[in-house]
Design a protein around this motif. Structure first.
Motif, short mmCIF file in Angstrom:
data_model
loop_
_atom_site.label_atom_id
_atom_site.label_comp_id
_atom_site.label_asym_id
_atom_site.label_seq_id
_atom_site.Cartn_x
_atom_site.Cartn_y
_atom_site.Cartn_z
N LEU A 62 0.83 -1.20 0.00
CA LEU A 62 0.00 0.00 0.00
C LEU A 62 0.87 1.25 0.00
N VAL A 82 -5.18 -2.36 0.34
CA VAL A 82 -4.56 -3.58 -0.17
C VAL A 82 -4.89 -4.70 0.80
N LEU A 101 -2.60 -10.22 -3.96
CA LEU A 101 -2.77 -8.86 -3.46
C LEU A 101 -3.98 -8.26 -4.17
N VAL A 103 -6.15 -5.02 -4.65
CA VAL A 103 -5.94 -3.59 -4.50
C VAL A 103 -7.17 -2.82 -4.95
N VAL A 117 -0.64 -0.18 -9.86
CA VAL A 117 -0.33 -1.44 -9.16
C VAL A 117 0.92 -2.10 -9.75
#
Length: 141
Positions: A62, A82, A101, A103, A117
């Motif tokens: 993050l 995140v 992950l 996001v 990202v």
């Protein structure tokens, strides 16, 4: 890949293994550890290494997301998040981890969010540490 200079170093000592505890040398972290039932343990009130890894990776990633967005003058409409999902399972010899992950970059077009990202994945120290060892799945929500 090794850094040219160490800017910060954390020191944590674990005792008792997966049913023990972990504490940092500065006293800021002190957690009980419990082996989850799904791994053959009794469960319990403590956390586990996978949760700690997920927390560290999510927070660090993050930070990288925010850095990349800021340097590209991209502003989400609300606080980005995140969520790290870390799994563990057997392989031919021992165990291996999986990572996803997830996001959220509110208010950004998906293509812009994916660009941020991807840039964060290049910068994040956890991503650099896992690259070539764990296939990290990146999901933009």
């Amino acid at each position: 890949m090794q850094p040219d200079k160490i800017l910060y170093e954390a020191e944590v000592t674990a005792t008792g293994g997966r049913d023990g505890k972990a504490a940092s040398d500065d006293g800021l972290l002190s957690v009980a550890l419990s082996l989850p039932k799904s791994l053959g343990g009794p469960g319990g009130p403590g956390t586990n290494p996978e949760q700690l890894f997920a927390a560290g990776y999510a927070a660090c990633f993050l930070g990288a997301v925010k850095l990349v967005a800021r340097t590209r003058k991209i502003t989400p409409s609300a606080e980005p998040t995140v969520t790290a999902k870390v799994g563990m399972g057997p392989v031919a010899v021992g165990y291996a981890l999986t990572v996803e992950l997830r996001v959220e970059l509110p208010g950004l077009e998906k293509s812009v969010a994916e660009e941020v990202v991807a840039g964060a994945h290049e910068r994040c120290p956890y991503s650099n540490a896992t690259r070539g060892n764990i296939d990290v799945k990146l999901t933009v929500l």
